[in-house]
Design an enzyme around this catalytic site. Structure first.
Site, PDB file in Angstrom:
ATOM      1  N   ASP A   1     -32.060 -46.380 -72.441  1.00 23.69           N
ATOM      2  CA  ASP A   1     -33.222 -47.228 -72.680  1.00 23.69           C
ATOM      3  C   ASP A   1     -34.370 -46.915 -71.719  1.00 23.69           C
ATOM      4  O   ASP A   1     -34.146 -46.446 -70.597  1.00 23.69           O
ATOM      5  CB  ASP A   1     -32.858 -48.708 -72.515  1.00 23.69           C
ATOM      6  CG  ASP A   1     -31.875 -49.192 -73.558  1.00 23.69           C
ATOM      7  OD1 ASP A   1     -31.715 -48.510 -74.580  1.00 23.69           O
ATOM      8  OD2 ASP A   1     -31.269 -50.255 -73.333  1.00 23.69           O
ATOM      9  N   ARG A   2     -35.582 -47.227 -72.144  1.00 25.96           N
ATOM     10  CA  ARG A   2     -36.774 -47.041 -71.322  1.00 25.96           C
ATOM     11  C   ARG A   2     -36.612 -47.720 -69.948  1.00 25.96           C
ATOM     12  O   ARG A   2     -36.936 -47.136 -68.915  1.00 25.96           O
ATOM     13  CB  ARG A   2     -37.996 -47.632 -72.032  1.00 25.96           C
ATOM     14  CG  ARG A   2     -39.284 -47.560 -71.210  1.00 25.96           C
ATOM     15  CD  ARG A   2     -40.258 -48.672 -71.623  1.00 25.96           C
ATOM     16  NE  ARG A   2     -40.721 -48.531 -72.994  1.00 25.96           N
ATOM     17  CZ  ARG A   2     -41.963 -48.167 -73.324  1.00 25.96           C
ATOM     18  NH1 ARG A   2     -42.856 -47.933 -72.388  1.00 25.96           N
ATOM     19  NH2 ARG A   2     -42.300 -48.076 -74.594  1.00 25.96           N
TER      20      ARG A   2
END
Length: 331
Positions: free
Chosen positions: A142-143
Site C-alpha cells: 500500500d501507498r
C-alpha cells in the site's frame, strides 16, 4: 517474414506465453496473439497453446509470419529525471544479478492510478543494469505502508518469483503499532474479507463465510511488546495476500493500526502520536531464483522509530541480507 522457431531460454522458465510475446514482439496485440493461438499458428513443441500457457526452458515455439511493424522494438522512453534516479537508488537494500529489493518509504505509491504523478513503477528506469533490462515489480504494498518491495531483473526471474508468491512460498513479516492490546497475545486471524465499493474509495470489510463475495484471508499475529493496554507492537505474517488484509484484520481484533487513514476510525488516531500509518513490511524470505533462499530486512521508517522510542519499544539492529549457502552479498 516466414515461419520461424525459437527455443525457450532458461531465463524464461514458467513465463506465460502472452508475456513472452510481449517481450519479443511488443507491437503484437493481445487480440492478434489470441487469434494466432486459436487458429493453431502459434505452437509449443508442436502442440496448441493459449496466451495463458506456461513455457519451459528447451521448448520450441513456432512463430508464424507477422507484419513487419509487429516485430519492431518499442521506442526507448525518455531518460528518468536524475533526482528520481537518485531517489530510487537510495531505496536499494539488496541487489544481485537476479533480484533487487527496495525499502519503499511511506506515502509513495507502488504503481500509478488516478491523480498519482509519482510512484515506484515510473522510477524503475533508474535501476536498469548493464544489459539495459528494466526491473519488474513482483508484488506491491500500500501507498501508506513502508518497507520491502521485491523486483525481478529479467522476465524469467519475474515469472519464477510470481510463481513463488502464488504458491505461498514467500514469507512476509510486517511490524505494526496498534491501538490497544490483542487478547490472546498470539494466534491466527481467520476472517474472510469482501470488497465494498469501487475505485479509490473501495473498502475491504469483514465478511461471513457464506457471503458469495467473500475471499479467504488469514494472518498469523504475535504481540512483541506492549505499553500497558494502550498500544502494542505486533508482528504480522499474512498467510494469504488480500488487499488491506492486515489493516482490516487488526481492526477486527479491536486493535486498529495506529494512524490508519482508512480503517479504525477515531480509535486509530489517539492524541499525541503522528497521524501516519504504523505498518512496515519488515522482512521478506523467499526462494532465490538461482537456488537457496534469500532473507532481507528493512529498518523502521522515521515516524515509526520515533513512536518506538516514545513507547520504549526496542527494535534492535536490522540484520544484513542473508542468502542460504552464499557469501558476499552486496547492495
Amino acid at each position: 517474414m516466414s515461419v520461424t522457431t525459437r527455443i525457450v531460454s532458461e531465463d524464461e522458465a514458467d513465463m506465460r506465453l502472452d508475456r513472452w510475446f510481449r517481450r519479443h514482439f511488443p507491437d503484437l496485440t493481445q487480440g492478434a496473439l489470441q487469434k494466432l493461438c486459436r487458429t493453431g499458428q502459434v505452437r509449443l513443441d508442436g502442440g496448441r497453446v493459449t496466451g495463458a500457457s506456461r513455457i519451459a526452458p528447451g521448448q520450441t515455439l513456432r512463430i508464424p509470419p507477422l507484419p513487419a511493424a509487429q516485430a519492431q522494438q518499442p521506442r526507448r522512453p525518455d531518460p528518468l529525471d536524475p533526482q528520481l534516479a537518485r531517489e530510487i537508488e537510495r531505496m536499494v537494500v539488496y541487489r544481485d544479478a537476479h533480484v533487487i529489493v527496495l525499502d519503499k518509504p511511506s506515502g509513495l505509491p507502488t504503481q500509478g492510478g488516478p491523480g498519482i504523478t509519482k510512484h515506484v513503477d515510473m522510477m524503475l528506469d533508474g535501476l536498469r543494469g548493464e544489459d539495459d533490462e528494466r526491473p519488474r515489480l513482483v508484488h506491491r504494498i500500500d501507498r501508506d505502508t513502508s518497507g520491502l518491495l521485491l523486483l525481478a531483473r529479467t522476465p524469467g526471474v519475474a515469472a519464477k518469483l510470481a510463481a513463488a508468491f502464488r504458491g505461498r512460498d514467500v514469507e512476509k513479516t510486517y511490524w505494526a503499532v496498534v491501538v490497544g492490546r490483542p487478547m490472546p497475545g498470539s494466534g491466527v486471524i481467520d476472517q474472510p474479507l469482501a470488497k465494498l465499493g469501487a475505485g479509490n474509495g473501495a473498502l475491504m470489510i469483514a465478511a461471513t463465510r457464506d457471503d458469495e463475495d467473500a475471499v479467504v484471508a488469514k494472518t498469523d499475529y504475535e504481540v512483541v511488546d506492549a505499553a500497558g493496554k494502550k498500544l502494542s507492537w505486533l508482528s504480522l505474517k499474512p498467510l494469504t495476500g488480500r488487499t488491506h488484509q492486515l489493516r482490516v484484520h487488526c481492526e477486527t481484533l479491536g486493535t486498529p493500526i495506529l494512524g490508519d487513514p482508512k480503517y479504525g476510525g477515531k480509535a486509530a488516531h489517539p492524541e499525541g502520536f503522528t497521524d501516519r500509518l504504523h505498518l512496515h513490511a519488515r522482512m521478506l524470505d523467499f526462494p532465490h531464483p538461482a537456488g537457496g533462499r534469500l532473507c532481507v530486512a528493512a529498518p523502521l521508517p522515521p515516524h515509526m522509530r520515533a513512536t518506538f522510542r516514545d513507547l520504549g519499544f526496542t527494535a534492535g539492529d536490522t540484520p544484513a541480507p542473508k542468502r542460504s549457502g552464499q557469501k558476499g552479498n552486496r547492495k
